[in-house]
Scaffold this active site. Sequence first.
Site, PDB file in Angstrom:
ATOM      1  N   ARG A   1      25.141  11.999  -7.176  1.00 53.78           N
ATOM      2  CA  ARG A   1      24.812  10.683  -7.764  1.00 53.78           C
ATOM      3  C   ARG A   1      23.917   9.867  -6.817  1.00 53.78           C
ATOM      4  O   ARG A   1      23.114   9.064  -7.263  1.00 53.78           O
ATOM      5  CB  ARG A   1      26.068   9.935  -8.159  1.00 53.78           C
ATOM      6  CG  ARG A   1      26.882  10.718  -9.190  1.00 53.78           C
ATOM      7  CD  ARG A   1      27.694   9.873 -10.124  1.00 53.78           C
ATOM      8  NE  ARG A   1      28.681  10.694 -10.800  1.00 53.78           N
ATOM      9  CZ  ARG A   1      28.491  11.370 -11.939  1.00 53.78           C
ATOM     10  NH1 ARG A   1      27.322  11.313 -12.556  1.00 53.78           N
ATOM     11  NH2 ARG A   1      29.446  12.094 -12.476  1.00 53.78           N
TER      12      ARG A   1
ATOM     13  N   ARG B   1      38.177  15.327   1.072  1.00 60.79           N
ATOM     14  CA  ARG B   1      38.637  14.292   0.118  1.00 60.79           C
ATOM     15  C   ARG B   1      40.169  14.235   0.040  1.00 60.79           C
ATOM     16  O   ARG B   1      40.851  15.224   0.300  1.00 60.79           O
ATOM     17  CB  ARG B   1      37.982  14.549  -1.247  1.00 60.79           C
ATOM     18  CG  ARG B   1      36.473  14.367  -1.157  1.00 60.79           C
ATOM     19  CD  ARG B   1      35.783  14.565  -2.457  1.00 60.79           C
ATOM     20  NE  ARG B   1      36.122  13.528  -3.416  1.00 60.79           N
ATOM     21  CZ  ARG B   1      35.738  13.532  -4.685  1.00 60.79           C
ATOM     22  NH1 ARG B   1      34.999  14.535  -5.140  1.00 60.79           N
ATOM     23  NH2 ARG B   1      36.079  12.560  -5.488  1.00 60.79           N
TER      24      ARG B   1
ATOM     25  N   ARG C   1      37.579  19.107 -19.035  1.00 61.12           N
ATOM     26  CA  ARG C   1      38.835  19.095 -19.798  1.00 61.12           C
ATOM     27  C   ARG C   1      38.809  20.141 -20.896  1.00 61.12           C
ATOM     28  O   ARG C   1      39.828  20.788 -21.178  1.00 61.12           O
ATOM     29  CB  ARG C   1      39.059  17.690 -20.383  1.00 61.12           C
ATOM     30  CG  ARG C   1      39.519  16.683 -19.302  1.00 61.12           C
ATOM     31  CD  ARG C   1      39.178  15.273 -19.710  1.00 61.12           C
ATOM     32  NE  ARG C   1      39.684  14.248 -18.803  1.00 61.12           N
ATOM     33  CZ  ARG C   1      39.111  13.884 -17.651  1.00 61.12           C
ATOM     34  NH1 ARG C   1      38.024  14.497 -17.210  1.00 61.12           N
ATOM     35  NH2 ARG C   1      39.643  12.918 -16.924  1.00 61.12           N
TER      36      ARG C   1
ATOM     37  N   ASP D   1      31.452   5.818 -11.344  1.00 58.41           N
ATOM     38  CA  ASP D   1      30.401   6.788 -10.984  1.00 58.41           C
ATOM     39  C   ASP D   1      28.989   6.214 -11.138  1.00 58.41           C
ATOM     40  O   ASP D   1      28.013   6.825 -10.696  1.00 58.41           O
ATOM     41  CB  ASP D   1      30.529   8.042 -11.847  1.00 58.41           C
ATOM     42  CG  ASP D   1      31.808   8.811 -11.533  1.00 58.41           C
ATOM     43  OD1 ASP D   1      32.349   8.652 -10.422  1.00 58.41           O
ATOM     44  OD2 ASP D   1      32.271   9.569 -12.414  1.00 58.41           O
TER      45      ASP D   1
ATOM     46  N   SER E   1      41.934   3.793 -17.011  1.00 54.33           N
ATOM     47  CA  SER E   1      40.841   4.671 -16.568  1.00 54.33           C
ATOM     48  C   SER E   1      40.482   5.573 -17.742  1.00 54.33           C
ATOM     49  O   SER E   1      41.161   5.551 -18.774  1.00 54.33           O
ATOM     50  CB  SER E   1      41.279   5.506 -15.363  1.00 54.33           C
ATOM     51  OG  SER E   1      42.413   6.284 -15.703  1.00 54.33           O
TER      52      SER E   1
ATOM     53  N   GLN F   1      41.758  11.252 -12.610  1.00 54.33           N
ATOM     54  CA  GLN F   1      42.070  12.624 -12.164  1.00 54.33           C
ATOM     55  C   GLN F   1      43.543  12.747 -11.820  1.00 54.33           C
ATOM     56  O   GLN F   1      44.201  13.722 -12.178  1.00 54.33           O
ATOM     57  CB  GLN F   1      41.216  12.991 -10.952  1.00 54.33           C
ATOM     58  CG  GLN F   1      39.745  13.099 -11.295  1.00 54.33           C
ATOM     59  CD  GLN F   1      38.881  13.428 -10.106  1.00 54.33           C
ATOM     60  OE1 GLN F   1      39.370  13.558  -8.989  1.00 54.33           O
ATOM     61  NE2 GLN F   1      37.591  13.576 -10.336  1.00 54.33           N
TER      62      GLN F   1
ATOM     63  N   LYS G   1      30.356  15.513 -18.140  1.00 56.02           N
ATOM     64  CA  LYS G   1      31.014  16.355 -17.141  1.00 56.02           C
ATOM     65  C   LYS G   1      32.532  16.261 -17.276  1.00 56.02           C
ATOM     66  O   LYS G   1      33.224  17.275 -17.247  1.00 56.02           O
ATOM     67  CB  LYS G   1      30.545  15.917 -15.740  1.00 56.02           C
ATOM     68  CG  LYS G   1      31.240  16.609 -14.592  1.00 56.02           C
ATOM     69  CD  LYS G   1      30.473  16.436 -13.302  1.00 56.02           C
ATOM     70  CE  LYS G   1      30.836  15.184 -12.539  1.00 56.02           C
ATOM     71  NZ  LYS G   1      32.153  15.233 -11.862  1.00 56.02           N
TER      72      LYS G   1
END
Length: 435
Positions: free
Chosen positions: A392, A125, A27, A319, A196, A172, A22
């Site tokens: 998830r 968020r 990207r 995740d 990351s 992100q 994903k």
Amino acid sequence: MSSQSIRRPARVRGALAAPGDKSISHRAVLLNAFAQGRASITGFVRAADCLSSARCVRALGVAVEVPDDPAAPVVVEGHGPEGWREPEDVLDCGNSGTTMRFLCGLLAGRPFFSVLTGDASLRRRPMARVAVPLRQMGAMIHGRGGDRQAPLAIRGGALRGIGYDLPVASAQVKSALLLAGLQADGPTTVRSPAPSRDHTERMLRAMGATVAGDGTELTVQPLTVPLRAVDVHVPGDVSSAAFWLVLGALHPNAELTVCGVGVNPTRTGVLDVLRAMGADVSVANEREVAGEPLADLTVRSARLRGTEIGGALIPRLIDEIPVLAVAAALAEGPTVIRDAAELRVKESDRIAALCHELARLGAAVAERPDGLVIGGVRRLHGAVCESHGDHRLAMALAVAGAVAEGETVVQGAEVAAVSYPGFWQDLERLCGGLR
Ligand code: S3P
């Protein structure tokens, strides 16, 4: 809302290809849309989140073709940043934080007005983490809740290069600042408390951008010519493969192979943790395709033991924590997950939701401000569970249901399609049926 019921199968056997990654699919479409030229993307996952990215760049004037046949490549025809047009309407990012945060960085340098929104989860968020540094660079960004939440209104334009220390290790946010930095008047440096995922840096370099450094400090130079479009082969998503690795480890009669999984070291914390727990996971056929490492992963039944998960490991498996929590629930001895307060601002509050849902299945789980403490039990029992609208969570609960005694029902099961459109079919095939 659809429900799925699951019963533990007698055995779990098979091989499958993990769906496309994903993070890399996003990207590939967003960066190629900003680049000059035609790019062909194979393995692009037709997940709702990645389709949101494709839809948004289309609304910005870029031609993106997503054939229904998942084997056919996605084609993006970019005309560089100058090819982006003020959108006629609000850009809907759906459930996708990656779409919204990347677009903030890209749109910060475009001299027009746009509005980004999303579903109820995305509108809750935190967006100040991108808006604050992008405002320092010179973009105008306003939003709800004191400019902290979507819908976000952006008027981009001339940007200054800055040096910025990220308060959390977020790929992100790092990516948004690098993408804005490409459009600034001087270098932009982003420092992170821990490394990351580095897919953005890898792809930007392949497209001709100058990005120096790695790990915790990166400096991007402004573009003098547009990025060059690059063809991308998207590897299988290790975050999706993780569900099968945990299922194969926990089920007493299992052997599963997941082929073509991306094993970029910034993403493989789940393999390190499963091995530390005593899982039998082997890695074969390691190769590199289009700048990303791939391998086939095989897992066999094992008795797991509890472990500690924290520190710099967290961004390498953020995740995968929902499904690792399921592994911990059936391990011998306690598992402590700490330094993971970020889980509270994902698609759901994953700490609270996991605690609530795993307890329904008979797990011994306690909530901490920054994680969970899970005491392993010998067996879980089936129960009616709820996905909390979180893909998830839905899939982690399905794995728990496939190793629990009795019947488990996952309500809100359709949300798996946010990252893994064929999840329930793959589960049914590996288990030889779900009932
Ligand atoms: C992602 C980064 C992570 C991850 C998300 C995808 C990415 O988020 O949880 O699913 O593609 O860059 P953060 O950057 O907020 O940690």
